[in-house]
Write an enzyme that holds these catalytic residues in place. Sequence first.
Site, mmCIF file in Angstrom:
data_model
loop_
_atom_site.group_PDB
_atom_site.id
_atom_site.type_symbol
_atom_site.label_atom_id
_atom_site.label_comp_id
_atom_site.label_asym_id
_atom_site.label_seq_id
_atom_site.Cartn_x
_atom_site.Cartn_y
_atom_site.Cartn_z
ATOM 1 N N TYR A 151 31.206 45.746 47.008
ATOM 2 C CA TYR A 151 32.051 46.118 47.997
ATOM 3 C C TYR A 151 33.588 45.696 47.816
ATOM 4 O O TYR A 151 34.490 46.731 48.275
ATOM 5 C CB TYR A 151 31.466 45.036 49.133
ATOM 6 N N LYS A 155 36.803 48.532 47.902
ATOM 7 C CA LYS A 155 37.698 48.559 48.904
ATOM 8 C C LYS A 155 39.199 48.280 48.025
ATOM 9 O O LYS A 155 40.025 48.851 48.694
ATOM 10 C CB LYS A 155 37.770 47.221 49.587
#
Length: 285
Positions: A151, A155
């Site tokens: 994740y 990002k």
Amino acid sequence: MTPPSKTVLITGVSSGLGRAFATTALDAGHTVVGTVRKDADATAFTALHQERAHARILDVTDDDAVITTIAETEKTVGSIDVLIANAGYGLEGTFEETPLADLRAQFDVNVFGAAATVQAVLPFMRARRRGHVLAVTSMGGLASFPGVSGYCGSKYALEGILEAIGKEVAGFGIHVTAIEPGSFRTDWAGRSMVRAPRSIPDYDDLFEPIRAARQAASGNQLGNPTKAATALLRILDTPNPPAHLVLGSDALRLVRAGRAAVESDLDTWEDLTLSTDHTPADEAS
């Protein structure tokens, strides 16, 4: 004076921050085109306002569909003044235990889905010499945490893309903002989270408390989605909006700590860093 209303396209408005952004923008008098994945969600979104809420079914990983949706919106709803690329989801698991297929899927949505949407809207904004592109990254796009490496990686990638785009399009009157939320009371840690299966006991001591704490905190996070949406709307009418908008006291604390760690490495290893430059003495050797 009341700022003029805008046409805002937001991806992923069925729940969470996307829904909060959309409803707050509608309440402020803006026209909102919201993308969802299901017919039922489209019906629910359109019901929010008879005239100014427009739903579109869209899978952001379908590049052709993204291009078509942006072009159709420009033609039938109006010029897109603001894009908020919000669609995304969480992926939890230690890196070694995370299947590469799950990692690729994470990047397909969080990075390439956002990139496709931004790329599709830029020609229209560039032609008009105005516009504001925003994308939701995360505090995990500026400071990484164990247990969400995939994740955070997605990002971080999106942060880099947005920062470069901002420098490319500034001369066209287009602003670019990365939105970095902390922990908000959304479904991110619930139904919007994919969890990699556990398989390596060596990580139990590190990861099991992290997973348990995240599950326990779901629904009790510090951040208020409505307040996040209100903060976002404030910068839409600012002549010089930020390139980075961190949301939440937890995000501010953790991002600052992450940045301080980078600064510490720069200072500690400065001599070694500088030692790699080419110098006149190299010519003589």
